[in-house]
Design a protein around this motif. Structure first.
Motif, PDB file in Angstrom:
ATOM      1  N   GLU A 460       0.817  -1.211   0.000  1.00  0.00           N
ATOM      2  CA  GLU A 460       0.000   0.000   0.000  1.00  0.00           C
ATOM      3  C   GLU A 460       0.853   1.264   0.000  1.00  0.00           C
ATOM      4  O   GLU A 460       0.487   2.287  -0.557  1.00  0.00           O
ATOM      5  N   TYR A 503     -16.871   1.868  -5.806  1.00  0.00           N
ATOM      6  CA  TYR A 503     -15.575   2.527  -5.993  1.00  0.00           C
ATOM      7  C   TYR A 503     -15.434   3.057  -7.421  1.00  0.00           C
ATOM      8  O   TYR A 503     -14.873   4.129  -7.644  1.00  0.00           O
ATOM      9  N   ILE A 508     -12.985   7.519  -5.244  1.00  0.00           N
ATOM     10  CA  ILE A 508     -12.378   7.344  -3.923  1.00  0.00           C
ATOM     11  C   ILE A 508     -13.506   7.271  -2.892  1.00  0.00           C
ATOM     12  O   ILE A 508     -14.416   8.091  -2.905  1.00  0.00           O
ATOM     13  N   ARG A 541      -6.835   0.532  -4.409  1.00  0.00           N
ATOM     14  CA  ARG A 541      -5.567   0.753  -3.714  1.00  0.00           C
ATOM     15  C   ARG A 541      -5.773   1.816  -2.639  1.00  0.00           C
ATOM     16  O   ARG A 541      -6.697   2.630  -2.714  1.00  0.00           O
ATOM     17  N   HIS A 542      -4.891   1.756  -1.657  1.00  0.00           N
ATOM     18  CA  HIS A 542      -4.976   2.666  -0.531  1.00  0.00           C
ATOM     19  C   HIS A 542      -4.724   4.095  -0.980  1.00  0.00           C
ATOM     20  O   HIS A 542      -3.767   4.371  -1.710  1.00  0.00           O
ATOM     21  N   ALA A 543      -5.610   4.999  -0.550  1.00  0.00           N
ATOM     22  CA  ALA A 543      -5.478   6.398  -0.948  1.00  0.00           C
ATOM     23  C   ALA A 543      -5.181   7.293   0.248  1.00  0.00           C
ATOM     24  O   ALA A 543      -5.186   8.509   0.121  1.00  0.00           O
ATOM     25  N   LYS A 547      -9.126   5.831   3.164  1.00  0.00           N
ATOM     26  CA  LYS A 547      -9.802   5.891   1.874  1.00  0.00           C
ATOM     27  C   LYS A 547      -9.105   4.960   0.877  1.00  0.00           C
ATOM     28  O   LYS A 547      -7.899   4.710   0.963  1.00  0.00           O
ATOM     29  N   TYR A 548      -9.886   4.504  -0.093  1.00  0.00           N
ATOM     30  CA  TYR A 548      -9.357   3.655  -1.156  1.00  0.00           C
ATOM     31  C   TYR A 548      -9.896   4.166  -2.488  1.00  0.00           C
ATOM     32  O   TYR A 548     -11.009   4.703  -2.557  1.00  0.00           O
ATOM     33  N   GLU A 549      -9.095   3.969  -3.553  1.00  0.00           N
ATOM     34  CA  GLU A 549      -9.513   4.460  -4.865  1.00  0.00           C
ATOM     35  C   GLU A 549      -9.563   3.321  -5.869  1.00  0.00           C
ATOM     36  O   GLU A 549      -8.870   2.308  -5.739  1.00  0.00           O
ATOM     37  N   ALA A 551      -8.800   1.206  -8.964  1.00  0.00           N
ATOM     38  CA  ALA A 551      -7.490   1.033  -9.610  1.00  0.00           C
ATOM     39  C   ALA A 551      -7.517   0.103 -10.809  1.00  0.00           C
ATOM     40  O   ALA A 551      -6.454  -0.208 -11.358  1.00  0.00           O
TER      41      ALA A 551
END
Length: 588
Positions: A460, A503, A508, A541-543, A547-549, A551
């Motif tokens: 990450e 997502y 995000i 993926r980790h943002a 938060k995650y976005e 990908a």
């Protein structure tokens, strides 16, 4: 005939006024036969303030003075004044009672009343739950009826506000049914019952017409006077509206006339009197034998112990239920990961067998070829790492990355180079090293940490450079990538699909919002568990900051080493997204 069979109590005097048919002169004493009162069916009625409760108390006082026990169901808490002169057990729900009782005490109360001649006031005025008081009355009545079958002892049960138990309209509950049963069959067992009510129109007429003694005090409501007219005659219906306090028509089976009488005034404290401006002073009340109360308290203590035990058991059950729910969440998460692992392994072999990767083009969608390929993988991972790498190199396949003597069976370590879908964790030189950089076939150390959590944290944080993959030379090779990624998506459940679609739409977001958007609950543990599956697949993926976005486009672009054109990239991504995004309706 014994003396007890002819014993009487004096309760009233003949009154002068219209309606009376008796031959006695006004002022003549009115006596009632004790046995007929104790074993018969009686009804006393009159509007509030007319004297009906006084009449009931006068009859009870005379019975208690002659040492005949009774049980009074007191709905308004107005009979405890009898304790001014008599030793009665006052049982109910209030602290003012001698003992707080519940249905568990019913049998003991019936035993005290019938076998030990203890008069009882069953005060139900303090129960907040009508169902609880009704159950208590029902159980006491049942035990009285059952014991009287054997004892056959003259005993009277008095019911205040009897219209609440035996109403004219509407159905009766168990208490009412039991009282009707006593009215019909109690006499031959020695169990009598008398009902008291302000509204004769509201009392079941089957009960009133079966009574062998009745007292009619002043009534003014038209519906009530109509009942008097039907039972006694119209002249009595007219006269009853002008009755004085304590005055009433006395009707008995043992007398052929309807007598207009004036009942005596009760001798004990009138707890049911309307409060005035004078100071209210509670009289000194007689108490019952302490041994009687202690017996009942033992029942209360046992009930308290049982309730405490039940509460403890319920608390234990709640804890176990919570543990079960947690294990179910963990099991569901494990199943999700297991399905993904199987699809990862199949996707890895399918990638390794693609012609442009040096494979022989086996179709791993066929069960026999898929099992053969999986068997090769399992055999390789069960042996020595270096030998497996050498064998793979000799056959033209990729090396096997591992860091221990006994490799874990994880789909992330498939024998086809950088693991799918958590790609990019090996550099190009690392990938070559897996085959043996010096040509000896010795496996180089793995780039990723062995610990899964540190591995995920490193991934990450971007601590590893993405591997350079060979681009697909044509449409057929691109279809191979689409098929592999689609297979991984299909390995996920519907909830994962919904989260991934969330997502895709938001770009995000956080795991909890994605979980709820997928139609699930706000269970944080389950939401993050499922989110971890998407993250390990490389689809998000980790943002930062929880938060995650989305990908997937970058994942596809990396697969082709950024050599796809914009249109080709959009087309490839759309083909994979079709596996989890519902087709939009025309015009949207």
């Amino acid at each position: 005939m014994t003396d007890s069979d002819t014993e009487t109590i004096s309760v009233a005097e003949i009154s002068d006024g219209p309606g009376g048919e008796g031959a006695e002169e006004p002022g003549t004493t009115v006596d009632l036969p004790v046995v007929d009162i104790l074993t018969g069916r009686g009804f006393v009625t009159g509007k509030s303030g007319s004297g009906k409760s006084n009449t009931a108390s006068v009859i009870i006082e005379n019975l208690l003075s002659a040492n005949f026990p009774v049980l009074i169901v007191d709905t308004d808490g107005e009979y405890y004044g009898l304790k001014q002169e008599f030793e009665l057990l006052h049982a109910g729900a209030d602290e003012e009672c001698d003992i707080q009782v519940s249905p568990e005490h019913a049998e003991r109360l019936a035993t005290l009343a019938l076998e030990q001649n203890v008069p009882i006031i069953l005060d139900v005025s303090g129960y907040l739950d009508d169902a609880a008081s009704d159950e208590l009355v029902t159980e006491v009545a049942k035990h009285l009826f059952a014991k009287e079958k054997k004892l056959k002892k003259p005993f009277l049960m008095l019911i205040e506000e009897c219209h609440e138990y035996i109403p004219e309209k509407g159905g009766m509950d168990e208490a009412g049914k039991m009282l009707i049963k006593i009215g019909k069959r109690g006499r031959k067992h020695g169990l009598g019952v008398v009902g008291i009510s302000q509204r004769p129109a509201d009392v079941k007429k089957d009960f009133i017409t079966q009574c062998d003694w009745l007292v009619w005090h002043r009534l003014t409501w038209r519906n009530d006077t109509k009942v008097v007219g039907r039972i006694l005659g119209s002249e009595y219906a007219d006269a009853i509206e002008d009755m004085g306090n304590g005055e009433g028509f006395l009707v008995t089976d043992w007398s052929e006339s309807i007598r207009r009488v004036q009942f005596h005034k009760k001798q004990t404290f009138d707890a049911g009197a309307t409060p005035g401006l004078d100071d209210f002073e509670r009289p000194d009340l007689k108490s019952v034998d302490g041994d009687l109360v202690s017996d009942l308290k033992e029942i209360s203590d046992e009930k308290a112990r049982q309730e405490s035990r039940i509460a403890d058991l319920r608390q234990e059950i709640d804890k176990k239920d919570a543990k079960i729910r947690q294990l179910e969440r963990e099991l569901e998460e494990a199943r999700d990961l297991s399905r993904m692992a199987d699809q990862f392994a199949q996707a890895m072999f399918q990638k390794a067998e693609s012609p442009y990767r040096g494979g022989d083009g086996r179709n791993l969608n066929r069960p026999t070829e898929k099992q053969a390929a999986l068997g090769e993988y399992n055999e390789a991972t069960d042996g020595d790492v270096a030998n497996a790498a050498a064998d793979a190199a000799a056959e033209g396949g990729d090396g096997i990355e591992n860091t221990g003597d006994t490799p874990p069976r994880r789909p992330l370590e498939a024998p086809s180079g950088p693991p799918w879908p958590t790609h990019g964790l090996l550099s190009e030189s690392d990938e070559a090293g897996a085959d043996g950089a010096d040509g000896t076939g010795d496996a180089a150390p793995a780039a990723a940490p062995a610990d899964d959590e540190s591995w995920m944290a490193a991934a990450e944080m971007g601590d590893f450079e993405p591997a350079e993959l060979h681009p697909a030379p044509g449409a057929e090779s691109r279809r191979d990538v689409v098929d592999r990624m689609t297979a991984i998506v299909n390995a996920l459940g519907d909830v994962h699909h919904g989260m991934l679609a969330h997502y895709r739409e938001r770009g995000i977001s956080d795991p909890l919002a994605a979980h709820v958007a997928a139609g699930e609950t706000g269970d944080q543990h389950l939401a993050y568990g499922r989110n971890r599956s998407l993250r390990r697949a490389g689809f998000i993926r980790h943002a930062g900051r929880g938060k995650y976005e989305y990908a997937l486009p970058d994942l596809v672009s990396d697969e082709y080493a950024d050599l796809l054109g914009d249109d080709e990239l959009r087309e490839t991504v759309a083909a994979i997204e079709a596996s989890f995004v519902e087709e939009e309706a025309d015009g949207e």
